[in-house]
Scaffold this motif. Structure first.
Motif, PDB file in Angstrom:
ATOM      1  N   GLU A  73       0.857  -1.199   0.000  1.00  0.00           N
ATOM      2  CA  GLU A  73       0.000   0.000   0.000  1.00  0.00           C
ATOM      3  C   GLU A  73       0.891   1.246   0.000  1.00  0.00           C
ATOM      4  N   GLY A  74       1.981   1.184   0.774  1.00  0.00           N
ATOM      5  CA  GLY A  74       2.917   2.315   0.834  1.00  0.00           C
ATOM      6  C   GLY A  74       3.542   2.570  -0.532  1.00  0.00           C
ATOM      7  N   GLN A 114       1.116   4.332  -2.757  1.00  0.00           N
ATOM      8  CA  GLN A 114       1.015   5.762  -2.432  1.00  0.00           C
ATOM      9  C   GLN A 114       2.205   6.534  -3.020  1.00  0.00           C
ATOM     10  N   TYR A 115       3.403   5.949  -2.881  1.00  0.00           N
ATOM     11  CA  TYR A 115       4.600   6.571  -3.469  1.00  0.00           C
ATOM     12  C   TYR A 115       4.420   6.732  -4.979  1.00  0.00           C
ATOM     13  N   LEU A 155       1.703   6.739  -6.842  1.00  0.00           N
ATOM     14  CA  LEU A 155       0.665   7.701  -7.241  1.00  0.00           C
ATOM     15  C   LEU A 155       1.214   9.120  -7.153  1.00  0.00           C
ATOM     16  N   ARG A 156       2.015   9.366  -6.123  1.00  0.00           N
ATOM     17  CA  ARG A 156       2.580  10.712  -5.963  1.00  0.00           C
ATOM     18  C   ARG A 156       3.594  11.014  -7.072  1.00  0.00           C
ATOM     19  N   TYR A 171      -3.257  -2.802  -6.126  1.00  0.00           N
ATOM     20  CA  TYR A 171      -3.867  -1.651  -6.810  1.00  0.00           C
ATOM     21  C   TYR A 171      -5.202  -2.062  -7.444  1.00  0.00           C
ATOM     22  N   VAL A 208      -7.771   0.122  -5.586  1.00  0.00           N
ATOM     23  CA  VAL A 208      -7.913   1.430  -6.258  1.00  0.00           C
ATOM     24  C   VAL A 208      -8.753   1.289  -7.532  1.00  0.00           C
ATOM     25  N   LYS A 211      -1.794   7.170 -13.431  1.00  0.00           N
ATOM     26  CA  LYS A 211      -1.988   8.408 -12.656  1.00  0.00           C
ATOM     27  C   LYS A 211      -1.418   9.596 -13.443  1.00  0.00           C
TER      28      LYS A 211
END
Lengths: 206, 209
Positions: free
Chosen positions: B20-21, B24-25, B27-28, B117, B121, B135
Motif C-alpha cells: 500500500e505504501g 502511495q509513493y 501515485l505521488r 492496486y 484502487v 496516474k
C-alpha cells in the motif's frame, strides 16, 4: 559478445521510467531531506547489486575480458575501456539518457541532486558530482564485493567523474598518488581521459 | 541503470512500507511528473493530434503513441469531443527486458503492487508501473486544454508483458465503443486510452440515463 549481452545492449530504457525515478527520489528528499535521500540512494544501489549473481574468475585476464565485453555485473550498465591492467574508464555515463530526458521534458535538474551530493562528499567520500554518481559508485563498490578473481575479492576505488553537463569531481589531492599508482596512469593521462569520457575507476585485489 | 535500480528497490520498499505504501509513493510520482511538465493549450483536436505525432505534448514521453483518428468520440450533438489513443509499447517493457538480461527476474513485489492496486484502487494494472503511468495520464489530461476545454483521460485497456489484459468495460460503454474492437487493438498496441473534453455529454451516457 554473448547473445544476452547483445540483447541488453539493444534495449534502451524508456524516458518515462527514468524521469519518474528521478521524481521519486526528489519526493524522498522533500520528505526526508538530503540525509534521507542519501540513505535511499545507497540502499537502492546496494539492493541492485545484491539482486545480481555473484561471479568468480580464475585469472585477472579473464575478469578483464568479462568487463570489456559487458559480461560482468560491474559493466552490465556501462561501456568501458581498460587502458591498463587495473584502470577502468566508463566512456558514457549510463545515467546520461535519463538526465537528458529530464532536462528536455521537465527543466533544470533539481538542485537537490547536487545538495545531496555535497552531503555525500562531506559525510561518506568526496567523489561524486550529483545523486547519480552516488547510486553508481555505491553499486560498483557493492558489485565488486560479489566478485572473486583467483579466489580473492575484488576491490573498487573511484578516481574521477565527469557529469553529463561537464562538472568534474576528482578525489582529494592526497588520495591521488596512490590511486594513480594503482591505475598505472599519470596525472596528465587522467586529464586526457577525462576530456572525452565520463568516469575513471580502479579495480584490484589485495 | 536508474530504472533497474528503482525496480530492485520495490521489493525493499514493499517489505518496509507495505505494498500500500509503494502504491502511495507511485501515485505521488505520477502526479508530480505531470505537474512538473506544465500546462498546454491547443486550438482544436487536429492541432493536439499533430503535436502528439510530433512529440511535443507531455504525453510524448510515453513513446510511440498513435491517435486513432477513425475512432473519434462524439457527443449527443455529433460533435467530436475526443479520440482514442494507443501506445505501441508499454513504457515499462524495456525495463522488464533489461532486468531479465541483467538481474534475472522481476521482484515479486511487482505483481503484488499491481494486484493490491487492482483490489483497492482500480482494476486496471498489469504491472506495478501501471500505477505511476495511469496516474500520470489522468493528471496530464487536466493540464491540457483543447478549444479552451479541459481534457480528461479514461484508461480503456492494456496488455501486460506476459499477455494478460485489463479492459474497463464501464469506460468503453461511456464513450460508446465496442469492447471487442478495443480488445483487437491490443494485438498491435500495449495500452489504449481515451482523451475527451471534460463534461462532454456523451451518447453512451444518454443511453444509460
Amino acid at each position: 559478445m554473448s547473445k544476452e549481452t547483445q540483447i541488453t545492449r539493444l534495449i534502451e530504457d524508456n524516458p518515462f521510467v527514468d524521469v519518474a525515478a528521478y521524481l521519486f527520489l526528489e519526493d524522498i528528499a522533500d520528505k526526508q531531506g538530503p540525509a534521507g535521500m542519501n540513505n535511499y540512494l545507497v540502499s537502492l544501489a546496494n539492493s541492485l547489486a545484491r539482486s545480481m549473481p555473484e561471479e568468480e574468475y580464475k585469472t585477472w585476464e579473464e575478469f578483464r575480458s568479462a568487463l570489456a565485453s559487458n559480461r560482468s555485473i560491474l559493466t552490465t550498465f556501462e561501456d568501458v575501456v581498460l587502458p591498463t591492467e587495473n584502470c577502468i574508464v566508463t566512456t558514457k555515463c549510463p545515467f546520461g539518457r535519463g538526465w537528458t530526458e529530464y532536462t528536455k521534458r521537465i527543466g533544470n535538474f533539481a538542485k537537490v541532486h547536487t545538495d545531496v551530493a555535497e552531503y555525500y562528499n562531506t559525510t561518506v567520500k568526496p567523489s561524486v558530482v550529483d545523486t547519480q554518481c552516488i547510486i553508481h559508485q555505491t553499486f560498483r563498490s557493492a558489485a565488486a564485493e560479489r566478485i572473486k578473481v583467483g579466489g580473492k575479492r575484488v576491490k573498487y576505488a573511484q578516481v574521477a567523474a565527469v557529469s553529463e553537463y561537464g562538472v568534474r569531481k576528482i578525489v582529494p589531492e592526497e588520495w591521488l598518488p596512490i590511486l594513480l599508482n594503482t591505475a598505472k596512469i599519470s596525472r596528465t593521462e587522467l586529464n586526457m581521459i577525462l576530456r572525452n569520457n565520463s568516469c575513471v575507476w580502479v579495480l584490484y585485489t589485495e | 541503470m536508474l530504472d533497474i535500480a528503482l525496480v530492485s528497490l520495490i521489493q525493499d520498499m514493499s517489505e518496509k512500507a507495505g505494498v500500500e505504501g509503494t502504491i502511495q509513493y507511485w501515485l505521488r510520482v505520477g502526479e508530480n511528473l505531470a505537474r512538473r511538465m506544465g500546462k498546454e493549450a491547443y486550438m482544436g483536436w487536429p492541432s493536439f493530434n499533430v503535436a502528439l505525432r510530433e512529440g511535443r505534448t507531455a504525453f510524448s514521453i510515453e513513446g510511440d503513441v498513435s491517435a486513432l483518428t477513425d475512432l473519434a468520440i462524439t457527443d449527443v450533438d455529433g460533435d467530436v469531443v475526443g479520440y482514442i489513443y494507443a501506445l505501441k509499447r508499454c513504457v515499462f517493457q524495456p525495463t522488464i527486458l533489461r532486468i531479465r538480461y541483467s538481474v534475472g527476474e522481476l521482484p515479486k513485489a511487482d505483481r503484488q503492487v499491481a494486484e493490491e492496486y487492482n483490489n483497492t484502487v482500480r482494476n486496471s494494472a498489469v504491472c506495478n508501473f501501471c500505477v505511476i503511468h495511469q496516474k500520470f495520464r489522468e493528471e496530464v489530461a487536466k493540464n491540457i486544454t483543447v478549444a479552451d476545454q479541459v481534457l480528461e483521460c479514461y484508461q480503456l485497456a492494456n496488455r501486460g508483458f506476459l499477455g494478460d489484459t485489463k479492459t474497463d468495460e464501464a469506460a468503453l460503454k461511456k464513450i460508446g465503443v465496442n469492447p471487442e474492437y478495443v480488445r483487437s487493438l491490443l494485438r498491435n498496441y500495449a495500452c489504449v486510452y481515451a482523451m475527451l473534453m471534460k463534461g462532454a455529454r456523451l451518447k453512451g451516457e444518454e443511453g444509460s440515463r
